[in-house]
Write a protein that holds these residues in place. Structure first.
Motif, PDB file in Angstrom:
ATOM      1  N   ASP A   2      51.348  44.182  31.713  1.00  0.00           N
ATOM      2  CA  ASP A   2      50.263  43.218  31.874  1.00  0.00           C
ATOM      3  C   ASP A   2      50.842  41.933  32.481  1.00  0.00           C
ATOM      4  O   ASP A   2      51.527  41.175  31.785  1.00  0.00           O
ATOM      5  CB  ASP A   2      49.644  42.947  30.490  1.00  0.00           C
ATOM      6  N   ASN A  21      50.661  42.591  43.113  1.00  0.00           N
ATOM      7  CA  ASN A  21      49.217  42.690  43.334  1.00  0.00           C
ATOM      8  C   ASN A  21      48.801  44.148  43.178  1.00  0.00           C
ATOM      9  O   ASN A  21      49.643  45.022  42.955  1.00  0.00           O
ATOM     10  CB  ASN A  21      48.873  42.214  44.750  1.00  0.00           C
ATOM     11  N   GLU A  22      47.494  44.380  43.369  1.00  0.00           N
ATOM     12  CA  GLU A  22      47.012  45.763  43.284  1.00  0.00           C
ATOM     13  C   GLU A  22      47.683  46.596  44.377  1.00  0.00           C
ATOM     14  O   GLU A  22      47.951  46.083  45.474  1.00  0.00           O
ATOM     15  CB  GLU A  22      45.493  45.801  43.449  1.00  0.00           C
ATOM     16  N   LYS A  23      47.992  47.817  44.081  1.00  0.00           N
ATOM     17  CA  LYS A  23      48.650  48.783  44.991  1.00  0.00           C
ATOM     18  C   LYS A  23      50.167  48.571  45.073  1.00  0.00           C
ATOM     19  O   LYS A  23      50.852  49.338  45.727  1.00  0.00           O
ATOM     20  CB  LYS A  23      48.081  48.715  46.419  1.00  0.00           C
ATOM     21  N   GLU A  24      50.662  47.482  44.464  1.00  0.00           N
ATOM     22  CA  GLU A  24      52.099  47.215  44.582  1.00  0.00           C
ATOM     23  C   GLU A  24      52.832  47.674  43.327  1.00  0.00           C
ATOM     24  O   GLU A  24      52.329  47.505  42.216  1.00  0.00           O
ATOM     25  CB  GLU A  24      52.348  45.719  44.797  1.00  0.00           C
ATOM     26  N   TYR A  82      46.938  58.389  45.464  1.00  0.00           N
ATOM     27  CA  TYR A  82      46.703  56.955  45.660  1.00  0.00           C
ATOM     28  C   TYR A  82      47.987  56.327  46.208  1.00  0.00           C
ATOM     29  O   TYR A  82      49.065  56.506  45.627  1.00  0.00           O
ATOM     30  CB  TYR A  82      46.325  56.343  44.302  1.00  0.00           C
ATOM     31  N   THR A 117      50.758  53.648  46.983  1.00  0.00           N
ATOM     32  CA  THR A 117      51.266  52.389  46.428  1.00  0.00           C
ATOM     33  C   THR A 117      52.455  51.909  47.276  1.00  0.00           C
ATOM     34  O   THR A 117      53.141  52.714  47.893  1.00  0.00           O
ATOM     35  CB  THR A 117      51.746  52.576  44.968  1.00  0.00           C
ATOM     36  N   MET A 132      53.927  49.252  37.229  1.00  0.00           N
ATOM     37  CA  MET A 132      52.740  48.789  37.949  1.00  0.00           C
ATOM     38  C   MET A 132      51.851  47.991  37.001  1.00  0.00           C
ATOM     39  O   MET A 132      52.011  48.053  35.784  1.00  0.00           O
ATOM     40  CB  MET A 132      51.965  49.981  38.522  1.00  0.00           C
ATOM     41  N   THR A 133      50.903  47.247  37.592  1.00  0.00           N
ATOM     42  CA  THR A 133      50.002  46.455  36.756  1.00  0.00           C
ATOM     43  C   THR A 133      48.853  47.345  36.274  1.00  0.00           C
ATOM     44  O   THR A 133      48.625  48.432  36.824  1.00  0.00           O
ATOM     45  CB  THR A 133      49.413  45.285  37.557  1.00  0.00           C
ATOM     46  N   GLU A 169      45.791  46.754  36.647  1.00  0.00           N
ATOM     47  CA  GLU A 169      44.825  46.787  37.748  1.00  0.00           C
ATOM     48  C   GLU A 169      45.112  47.989  38.673  1.00  0.00           C
ATOM     49  O   GLU A 169      44.216  48.765  39.008  1.00  0.00           O
ATOM     50  CB  GLU A 169      45.023  45.478  38.520  1.00  0.00           C
ATOM     51  N   THR A 170      46.386  48.153  39.036  1.00  0.00           N
ATOM     52  CA  THR A 170      46.785  49.275  39.911  1.00  0.00           C
ATOM     53  C   THR A 170      46.561  50.602  39.197  1.00  0.00           C
ATOM     54  O   THR A 170      46.069  51.571  39.799  1.00  0.00           O
ATOM     55  CB  THR A 170      48.275  49.139  40.321  1.00  0.00           C
ATOM     56  N   ALA A 182      42.932  51.457  39.251  1.00  0.00           N
ATOM     57  CA  ALA A 182      42.514  51.878  40.593  1.00  0.00           C
ATOM     58  C   ALA A 182      43.017  53.292  40.884  1.00  0.00           C
ATOM     59  O   ALA A 182      42.304  54.109  41.469  1.00  0.00           O
ATOM     60  CB  ALA A 182      43.058  50.900  41.629  1.00  0.00           C
TER      61      ALA A 182
END
Lengths: 397, 146
Positions: A125, A145-148, A169, A171, A190-191, A193-194, A197
């Motif tokens: 988190d 960030n998202e996807k990272e 997906y 990344t 990963m976060t 958020e990722t 997604a």
């Protein structure tokens, strides 16, 4: 210089005896360094893992202590979770300065983006994290960030690709953490958020759907306020937060550490026994050689060599043999261990990281010094006896 | 001088036999430690399979081992100084390529696989030994008379 030259000539003249001593020192010194490096490498690996973890306490669901430790040590997933609102109970405990959740999400087998057969996905988190964020700030200057994603040292983008594809997906791998020799090396961070997604995408892009429940966490990383005692806080968590078990950072991987200590003492006992036997046998070899060389030494005395010169020449001979044997033995052991470290870590089922250069040089120097000391000591009594013999008696024999 | 010569020839024979043993190890070990020997292969999009890169390294090592075997055999029978020096140079070059094949030129597979844990380090060790033995033979040959 004269002393060393004489010692070298003596070594060359009695080739078989010198070779036997040389090989004995080589074997024992090599074995000593191998065992020391294995234990030191495992410790170094655990310490690097703990440093990377960066938490004072790890709070896990009750009954999942061993599984979480295995997850972190070997990169194996767990399916034991606890509700996310447990974090609120922890935040309320005085003495705790930060709490951040982690979810041990899934394991990917034979993934093309990981150098080992199993890749472990961990969700953190970014809003509360204090373990990865400092590293990200230092090397990237920002969070994920998202996807990272960020990976352990074994994670890489497959050749010819731009992304790491997980559950269909894509990344982006932004960097790799330093090697630790533990499960962290094969972990992808990963976060949430990722992860959400990726889970949403998996229903249409993956053969197997990924489920992420944002209300469940695997473990909570806890940072203690400065000046507070971690043990006292751990006891407070046990009392005030039922269903959760705190593991103090130094006690993490406790079962493994005690197993390793057992191994250490076992190795140490074997090594000390071998050293003593080798010293005793080499002492006997030197005594036999000294008896054989009584006349030779008497001739040396007769042409003007002092008792101290004879004593020193015998000790130099022993020290030179020890030095040569230790250098060759320790170097071969170190090269062998370095080349076969993956095989060793795999077959011993323990984390292993080759120690840093300064500590390796310390072990190397220590091993050589110990070999010289031990072998010189073995030769001490025979050298003393032969240097103190009566000239006339020795010449007559 | 003749006794020195005899000792040099004897020593070169010993080094030649050592090179033959090393060459056999270089040619044989990869055949039993590559992924193909463990029943592993790469799955293709069309459903077929193909060998992993460590298999090609193992094949290439045969081409490294056989010339080294010949170098070793010649070292056993040849007594001429210049020929022994040439054989030493050849042995060293083959030894270098033995190391380069799994580490730089072709490579091996993933961290925990047998080709990475046994094949690559073994080839590095045997390649290094081939270089050391060949250089030793060269030094000995230089000391010999013509």
């Amino acid at each position: 210089v004269q002393l060393v030259r004489l010692a070298l000539k003596n070594i060359r003249a009695s080739g078989f005896r010198s070779l036997a001593i040389f090989l004995a020192v080589m074997g024992v010194a090599g074995f000593l360094l191998t065992t020391t490096l294995i234990i030191a490498g495992a410790r170094y690996s655990l310490d690097s893992g703990l440093k990377r973890l960066g938490a004072d306490l790890l709070v896990v669901p009750f009954g999942a202590e061993d599984k979480i430790e295995t997850a972190l040590l070997m990169g194996k997933p767990t399916n034991i979770f606890m509700p996310r609102n447990n974090l609120e109970k922890l935040v309320g405990i005085p003495g705790i300065s930060a709490v951040s959740p982690q979810v041990y999400l899934a394991s990917m087998y034979d993934s093309p983006c990981c150098a080992v057969s199993e890749m472990f996905i961990v969700v953190y988190d970014p809003a509360t994290d204090f373990t990865l964020t400092p590293w990200l700030e230092k090397y990237l200057g920002r969070g994920l960030n998202e996807k990272e994603v960020i990976g352990g040292t074994y994670i890489f983008v497959p050749q010819g690709e731009k992304y790491i594809r997980l559950y269909g997906y894509d990344t982006v791998l932004l960097g790799n953490l330093e090697p630790t020799g533990t499960g962290i090396d094969q972990t992808l961070f990963m976060t949430l958020e990722t992860a959400m997604a990726m889970a949403a995408s998996s229903s249409s892009t993956a053969m197997e759907r990924l489920y992420v429940n944002p209300d469940r966490i695997s473990a909570a990383m806890v940072k203690i306020a400065p000046g507070e005692d971690a043990h006292r806080i751990a006891l407070r968590i046990l009392k005030e937060a039922p269903g959760m078990v705190p593991i103090e950072s130094p006690n993490l991987f406790g079962a493994f550490r005690s197993q390793m200590n057992g191994l250490l003492w076992g190795f140490l006992a074997i090594t000390v026994t071998i050293w003593i036997i080798a010293m005793y046998l080499i002492g006997i070899v030197f005594s036999m050689a000294a008896n054989e060389r009584r006349r030779e030494m008497a001739v040396l005395r007769a042409i003007g060599a002092t008792r101290n010169f004879i004593f020193a020449s015998l000790l130099t001979e022993a020290a030179l043999l020890a030095f040569g044997g230790a250098i060759i033995g320790i170097s071969s052991a170190a090269i062998g261990l370095y080349l076969f470290k993956d095989l060793l870590a795999g077959s011993l089922r323990m984390p292993f990281l080759f120690p840093s250069i300064p500590s390796f040089l310390g072990f190397y120097g220590g091993g050589v010094a110990l070999a010289i000391l031990a072998i010189t000591l073995s030769a001490l009594i025979p050298a003393f006896r032969i240097s103190r013999q009566e000239l006339a008696i020795a010449m007559r024999e | 001088v003749p006794s020195k010569q005899r000792r040099g020839v004897k020593m070169n024979k010993f080094l030649g036999i050592t090179l033959i043993v090393i060459a056999l190890a270089i040619a044989i070990i990869p055949a039993f430690t590559d992924c193909q020997s463990q029943g592993r292969s790469l799955a293709l999009a069309n459903g077929g399979t193909t060998a992993m890169k460590c298999h090609w390294t193992a094949q290439a090592e045969i081409a490294s081992g056989v010339p080294l075997l010949a170098v070793g055999a010649m070292m056993v029978v040849i007594r001429r100084k210049k020929a022994l020096i040439t054989l030493g140079v050849m042995g060293s070059i083959v030894g270098i390529f033995t190391i380069l094949l799994p580490t730089q030129l072709i490579g091996v597979c993933q961290t925990t696989m047998l080709c990475n844990t046994i094949m690559k380090p073994s080839l590095t060790v045997f390649g290094s030994l081939a270089i050391i033995v060949s250089l030793g033979a060269m030094v000995l040959a230089r000391k010999m008379g013509d």
